[in-house]
Design an enzyme around this catalytic site. Structure first.
Site, PDB file in Angstrom:
ATOM      1  N   SER A  11      26.814  31.568   7.181  1.00 49.53           N
ATOM      2  CA  SER A  11      27.870  31.368   8.187  1.00 49.53           C
ATOM      3  C   SER A  11      27.392  30.539   9.367  1.00 49.53           C
ATOM      4  CB  SER A  11      28.441  32.717   8.659  1.00 49.53           C
ATOM      5  OG  SER A  11      27.529  33.387   9.479  1.00 49.53           O
ATOM      6  N   ASN A  88      18.614  32.441   1.511  1.00 47.20           N
ATOM      7  CA  ASN A  88      18.365  31.899   2.857  1.00 47.20           C
ATOM      8  C   ASN A  88      18.444  32.954   3.949  1.00 47.20           C
ATOM      9  OD1 ASN A  88      18.639  29.730   5.135  1.00 47.20           O
ATOM     10  ND2 ASN A  88      20.484  30.980   5.288  1.00 47.20           N
ATOM     11  N   TYR A 160       7.246  39.576   9.990  1.00 49.91           N
ATOM     12  CA  TYR A 160       7.929  38.358   9.502  1.00 49.91           C
ATOM     13  C   TYR A 160       6.994  37.576   8.582  1.00 49.91           C
ATOM     14  CZ  TYR A 160      10.647  33.970   9.733  1.00 49.91           C
ATOM     15  OH  TYR A 160      11.374  32.840   9.414  1.00 49.91           O
ATOM     16  N   LYS A 164       7.602  36.791   4.524  1.00 53.49           N
ATOM     17  CA  LYS A 164       7.727  35.444   3.956  1.00 53.49           C
ATOM     18  C   LYS A 164       6.606  35.178   2.939  1.00 53.49           C
ATOM     19  CE  LYS A 164      11.471  34.087   6.121  1.00 53.49           C
ATOM     20  NZ  LYS A 164      12.726  33.836   5.408  1.00 53.49           N
ATOM     21  N   ILE A 193      12.865  24.901  13.482  1.00 52.24           N
ATOM     22  CA  ILE A 193      14.207  24.349  13.272  1.00 52.24           C
ATOM     23  C   ILE A 193      15.136  24.861  14.376  1.00 52.24           C
ATOM     24  CG2 ILE A 193      16.064  24.040  11.586  1.00 52.24           C
ATOM     25  CD1 ILE A 193      13.261  23.167  10.534  1.00 52.24           C
TER      26      ILE A 193
HETATM   27  N1  LIG Z   1      14.970  28.449  12.407  1.00 51.82           N
HETATM   28  C1  LIG Z   1      13.720  28.287  12.066  1.00 51.82           C
HETATM   29  O1  LIG Z   1      12.921  27.678  12.813  1.00 51.82           O
HETATM   30  C2  LIG Z   1      13.194  28.820  10.760  1.00 51.82           C
HETATM   31  C3  LIG Z   1      11.868  28.536  10.437  1.00 51.82           C
HETATM   32  C4  LIG Z   1      11.345  29.008   9.238  1.00 51.82           C
HETATM   33  C5  LIG Z   1      12.159  29.730   8.389  1.00 51.82           C
HETATM   34  N2  LIG Z   1      13.439  29.995   8.722  1.00 51.82           N
HETATM   35  C6  LIG Z   1      14.214  30.794   7.770  1.00 51.82           C
HETATM   36  O2  LIG Z   1      15.423  30.124   7.450  1.00 51.82           O
HETATM   37  C7  LIG Z   1      16.445  31.080   7.167  1.00 51.82           C
HETATM   38  C8  LIG Z   1      17.659  30.780   8.017  1.00 51.82           C
HETATM   39  O3  LIG Z   1      17.270  30.836   9.379  1.00 51.82           O
HETATM   40  P1  LIG Z   1      18.204  30.353  10.594  1.00 51.82           P
HETATM   41  O4  LIG Z   1      17.302  29.769  11.605  1.00 51.82           O
HETATM   42  O5  LIG Z   1      19.368  29.590  10.104  1.00 51.82           O
HETATM   43  O6  LIG Z   1      18.653  31.798  11.148  1.00 51.82           O
HETATM   44  P2  LIG Z   1      20.012  32.298  11.777  1.00 51.82           P
HETATM   45  O7  LIG Z   1      19.682  33.586  12.439  1.00 51.82           O
HETATM   46  O8  LIG Z   1      20.663  31.232  12.593  1.00 51.82           O
HETATM   47  O9  LIG Z   1      20.934  32.558  10.485  1.00 51.82           O
HETATM   48  C9  LIG Z   1      20.637  33.580   9.575  1.00 51.82           C
HETATM   49  C10 LIG Z   1      21.920  33.990   8.858  1.00 51.82           C
HETATM   50  O10 LIG Z   1      21.577  35.068   7.975  1.00 51.82           O
HETATM   51  C11 LIG Z   1      22.531  36.103   8.141  1.00 51.82           C
HETATM   52  N3  LIG Z   1      21.959  37.407   7.833  1.00 51.82           N
HETATM   53  C12 LIG Z   1      20.997  38.062   8.545  1.00 51.82           C
HETATM   54  N4  LIG Z   1      20.744  39.259   7.987  1.00 51.82           N
HETATM   55  C13 LIG Z   1      21.547  39.361   6.897  1.00 51.82           C
HETATM   56  C14 LIG Z   1      21.754  40.361   5.934  1.00 51.82           C
HETATM   57  N5  LIG Z   1      21.090  41.541   5.983  1.00 51.82           N
HETATM   58  N6  LIG Z   1      22.661  40.158   4.947  1.00 51.82           N
HETATM   59  C15 LIG Z   1      23.364  38.991   4.900  1.00 51.82           C
HETATM   60  N7  LIG Z   1      23.221  37.995   5.814  1.00 51.82           N
HETATM   61  C16 LIG Z   1      22.326  38.186   6.798  1.00 51.82           C
HETATM   62  C17 LIG Z   1      22.941  36.001   9.602  1.00 51.82           C
HETATM   63  O11 LIG Z   1      24.182  36.653   9.873  1.00 51.82           O
HETATM   64  C18 LIG Z   1      22.984  34.495   9.821  1.00 51.82           C
HETATM   65  O12 LIG Z   1      24.238  33.956   9.485  1.00 51.82           O
HETATM   66  C19 LIG Z   1      15.833  32.448   7.438  1.00 51.82           C
HETATM   67  O13 LIG Z   1      15.379  33.028   6.231  1.00 51.82           O
HETATM   68  C20 LIG Z   1      14.652  32.137   8.323  1.00 51.82           C
HETATM   69  O14 LIG Z   1      13.629  33.098   8.224  1.00 51.82           O
HETATM   70  C21 LIG Z   1      13.987  29.561   9.890  1.00 51.82           C
END
Ligand SMILES: NC(=O)c1ccc[n+]([C@@H]2O[C@H](COP(=O)([O-])OP(=O)(O)OC[C@H]3O[C@@H](n4cnc5c(N)ncnc54)[C@H](O)[C@@H]3O)[C@@H](O)[C@H]2O)c1
Length: 256
Positions: A11, A88, A160, A164, A193
């Protein structure tokens, strides 16, 4: 035939960019997200506008077995099959605490969301894929969105990093188990990101970028990750499985 992709956590942020890119690539997309559809209405409207018949939003928690089963049923009922799963959805610890102060509650929550949920959702998706024939040159593709934290130590969010690293081993195990079935498994490791997840630490990273933190010295965008996923699920990587791609501006490079 139009292929179907499931994207968890779609979302907002990285998951939303992946869902949008896969719809642009011609996939029907089902999103599982814990958020109510009204929370990120403008994002979901954008996806629905790309094809009402090609988009499904299932509100649910990846940690919950019933919600995972509900997602599979709704997706197969609407689209007839599943060809791609992008694991994701993920969370950071609610509070960053030193390793010696990490709580069991936080450990359990992060592992359940980032590692255990994806494992058991993948089981269900693969069982569905196995009922289907090949679609083109493979039966299906799984992509796990892990993190540079699968390898890099952050002592104030150890749960975390562990979650991962676990997801990364899941990539290896699934790749080994599923290659003979025609299902390929990849992992993308995002760096820093710009999303809601990193907004609480924006000032810290802005300052580090000022000092030249990265070889490609800028924030990554959700689209950087979505483009990598788009390539991995395509037919361009048919002799590759169990690998990870760093999408991190070169952060993994050791520099003097
Ligand atoms: N943003 C970064 O810098 C970064 C870096 C490395 C890895 N990541 C990974 O990328 C992925 C996405 O990260 P993002 O930055 O878009 O995060 P975000 O918090 O913006 O989005 C995460 C989404 O996952 C949903 N979510 C969380 N828990 C949930 C659950 N139990 N069931 C269903 N949905 C759930 C949230 O509602 C949200 O829409 C994650 O796995 C994160 O660990 C992000």
């Amino acid at each position: 035939m139009r292929k179907t992709a499931i994207v968890t956590g779609g979302s907002r942020g990285i998951g939303f960019a992946i869902a949008r890119q896969l719809m642009m690539d011609g996939y029907s997309v089902a999103i599982l997200d814990i958020n109510s559809p009204s929370d990120y209405r403008h994002n979901l409207d954008q996806l629905a506008e790309m094809g009402e018949d090609a988009f499904l939003y299932v509100q649910g928690d990846v940690r919950c077995a019933q919600d995972r089963e509900h997602l599979i049923k709704e997706t197969v009922d609407k689209f007839g099959g599943i060809h791609v799963l992008v694991n994701n959805a993920g969370i950071a610890p609610r509070v960053r605490r030193d390793l010696l102060e990490m709580t069991e509650e936080s450990f359990d929550e992060v592992i359940a969301t980032n590692t255990k949920g994806p494992l058991f959702l993948t089981q269900l998706v693969v069982k569905q894929m196995l009922k289907q024939g090949f679609c083109g040159k493979k039966r299906g593709t799984i992509v796990n969105i892990s993190s540079l934290s699968a390898e890099v130590s952050s002592i104030n969010r150890g749960e975390y990093c562990i979650s991962k690293a676990g997801l990364s081993m899941l990539t290896t195990l699934l790749a080994d188990r599923l290659a003979p079935e025609g299902i390929l498994v990849h992992e993308v490791r995002p760096g820093i990101i710009a999303t809601d997840m990193t907004m609480p630490v924006k000032a810290k990273y802005d300052a580090l970028f000022e000092q030249g933190l990265l070889p490609i010295n800028r924030w990554g965008t959700p689209e950087d990750i979505a483009n990598a996923v788009s390539a991995l699920v395509s037919d361009k990587f048919l002799y590759t499985t169990g690998c990870y791609v760093n999408v991190d501006g070169g952060l993994h490079i050791k520099r003097l």
